[in-house]
Design a protein around this motif. Structure first.
Motif, mmCIF file in Angstrom:
data_model
loop_
_atom_site.group_PDB
_atom_site.id
_atom_site.type_symbol
_atom_site.label_atom_id
_atom_site.label_comp_id
_atom_site.label_asym_id
_atom_site.label_seq_id
_atom_site.Cartn_x
_atom_site.Cartn_y
_atom_site.Cartn_z
ATOM 1 N N ILE A 1 2.208 18.920 -27.715
ATOM 2 C CA ILE A 1 2.531 17.258 -28.143
ATOM 3 C C ILE A 1 1.922 16.469 -26.775
ATOM 4 C CG2 ILE A 1 2.801 15.533 -29.350
ATOM 5 C CD1 ILE A 1 5.150 18.033 -30.906
ATOM 6 N N THR B 1 11.612 21.671 -32.398
ATOM 7 C CA THR B 1 10.929 20.405 -30.846
ATOM 8 C C THR B 1 11.810 20.328 -29.966
ATOM 9 O OG1 THR B 1 10.014 19.807 -33.023
ATOM 10 C CG2 THR B 1 10.093 18.660 -30.653
ATOM 11 N N TYR C 1 11.662 17.495 -26.967
ATOM 12 C CA TYR C 1 11.893 16.568 -26.097
ATOM 13 C C TYR C 1 12.492 15.707 -25.026
ATOM 14 C CZ TYR C 1 15.861 14.913 -29.328
ATOM 15 O OH TYR C 1 16.631 14.906 -29.880
ATOM 16 N N GLU D 1 3.486 13.780 -26.262
ATOM 17 C CA GLU D 1 3.133 12.337 -26.333
ATOM 18 C C GLU D 1 4.768 12.007 -27.105
ATOM 19 O OE1 GLU D 1 0.350 10.271 -25.836
ATOM 20 O OE2 GLU D 1 -0.852 12.043 -25.670
ATOM 21 N N PRO D 2 4.318 10.392 -26.710
ATOM 22 C CA PRO D 2 5.817 9.452 -27.087
ATOM 23 C C PRO D 2 5.682 9.051 -28.559
ATOM 24 C CG PRO D 2 3.956 7.570 -25.593
ATOM 25 C CD PRO D 2 3.797 8.978 -25.352
ATOM 26 N N LEU D 3 6.880 9.468 -29.368
ATOM 27 C CA LEU D 3 7.182 8.916 -30.788
ATOM 28 C C LEU D 3 8.531 8.271 -30.382
ATOM 29 C CD1 LEU D 3 5.917 9.446 -32.876
ATOM 30 C CD2 LEU D 3 7.597 10.961 -33.390
ATOM 31 N N GLY D 4 8.147 6.548 -31.053
ATOM 32 C CA GLY D 4 9.982 5.682 -30.579
ATOM 33 C C GLY D 4 10.361 6.028 -29.301
ATOM 34 N N ASP D 5 11.651 6.208 -29.427
ATOM 35 C CA ASP D 5 12.394 6.894 -28.338
ATOM 36 C C ASP D 5 12.726 8.170 -27.610
ATOM 37 O OD1 ASP D 5 14.079 7.569 -29.771
ATOM 38 O OD2 ASP D 5 16.119 6.460 -28.903
ATOM 39 N N CYS D 6 11.275 8.998 -28.145
ATOM 40 C CA CYS D 6 11.574 10.032 -27.979
ATOM 41 C C CYS D 6 9.680 10.549 -27.376
ATOM 42 C CB CYS D 6 11.798 10.794 -28.728
ATOM 43 S SG CYS D 6 12.672 11.147 -29.562
ATOM 44 N N TYR D 7 10.103 11.476 -26.586
ATOM 45 C CA TYR D 7 8.852 11.564 -25.758
ATOM 46 C C TYR D 7 8.380 13.097 -26.076
ATOM 47 C CZ TYR D 7 4.852 12.403 -22.882
ATOM 48 O OH TYR D 7 3.632 12.851 -22.464
ATOM 49 N N ASP D 8 7.911 13.893 -27.522
ATOM 50 C CA ASP D 8 7.904 14.969 -28.315
ATOM 51 C C ASP D 8 7.186 15.957 -26.593
ATOM 52 O OD1 ASP D 8 9.322 14.077 -30.014
ATOM 53 O OD2 ASP D 8 7.871 14.223 -30.994
#
Length: 247
Positions: free
Chosen positions: A34, A57, A59, A36-43
């Motif tokens: 992945i 996952t 992250y 990529e950042p998603l919200g306050d997480c970087y997956d």
């Protein structure tokens, strides 16, 4: 997520040999990179199985500035505490030591992993639990007492009726520290708690299931379908986004 955090994580991930060498398929799970950042997480990456409705996952969590691993079982998502660390090198070492065994654990039930307290409670051999319907009020029995799933804080999922299309469920847990059964529903994946199933013994839980399980499933379905219908009606009223009119 802050740009400086994204840059920090990307620098640490740049040329990460461990990630490049991960198998595309592992214990029935498919790898998806992945980064990529998603919200306050970087997956970073995930291993997922659509047929099992499970995933794991890796992250980075900006809120705590730590690398973590979250698992999803059905609709229930949680962070595995044994993988939490702020040190990237330590995170890699933890993944190398434990990720494969975690995926194997998610793929196949291992009776040896179950607490002696759960065994002493006779949950795995509970006659009523073994006779639960495979489907009920449109929900499927995803987790059953004979194959409980350990989560955090001493709790096990022992019953989980799920409608994946509606992202809704009714779940019964047992907590080994409180010696207590309790329940939580999810309506479009938003937790909804009531106390109808709170009990301390299997006979008491059995009575509560007989009284409340079907009505609770009916209520969750009714609310989930009503919310779905409201969303569709709103989308229909707003109409498609057409952009600029053509001349």
């Amino acid at each position: 997520m802050k740009e400086e955090t994204i840059e920090k994580v990307r620098q640490e991930l740049d040329g990460w040999e461990y990630l490049e060498k991960l198998p595309d398929s592992w214990h029935g799970f498919a790898l998806r990179r992945i980064e990529e950042p998603l919200g306050d997480c970087y997956d970073i990456f995930t291993y997922e199985s659509e047929s099992l409705h499970k995933s794991a996952t890796a992250y980075f969590h900006e809120e705590t500035h730590e690398y973590k691993l979250r698992i999803k079982i059905g609709l229930i998502e949680l962070c595995r505490i044994e993988f939490i660390t702020a040190d990237f090198a330590v995170f890699e070492a933890l993944l190398k030591a434990q990720l494969e065994s975690l995926l194997a654990e998610l793929e196949t039930f291992d009776p040896a992993s179950i607490s002696s307290i759960v065994r002493a409670k006779e949950i795995l051999t509970w006659k009523t639990g073994n006779e639960l319907p495979e489907t009920l009020e449109g929900f499927s029995l995803f987790i059953r007492p004979a194959y409980p799933v350990k989560i955090n804080n001493g709790s096990y999922i022992i019953i989980d009726y799920v409608d994946f299309a509606l992202e809704s469920s009714v779940t019964v847990y047992f907590n080994i520290y409180r010696d207590e059964f309790f329940s939580e529903a999810r309506i479009w994946n938003i937790p909804d708690v009531n106390y109808d199933f709170d009990s301390n013994t299997l006979p008491e839980l059995e009575e509560r299931l007989q009284t409340y399980l079907v009505p609770r499933l009916q209520e969750v379905r009714r609310r989930a379908e009503a919310e779905d219908a409201a969303k569709k009606a709103k989308a229909s009223a707003e109409g498609p986004c057409t952009g600029e009119e053509q001349s």
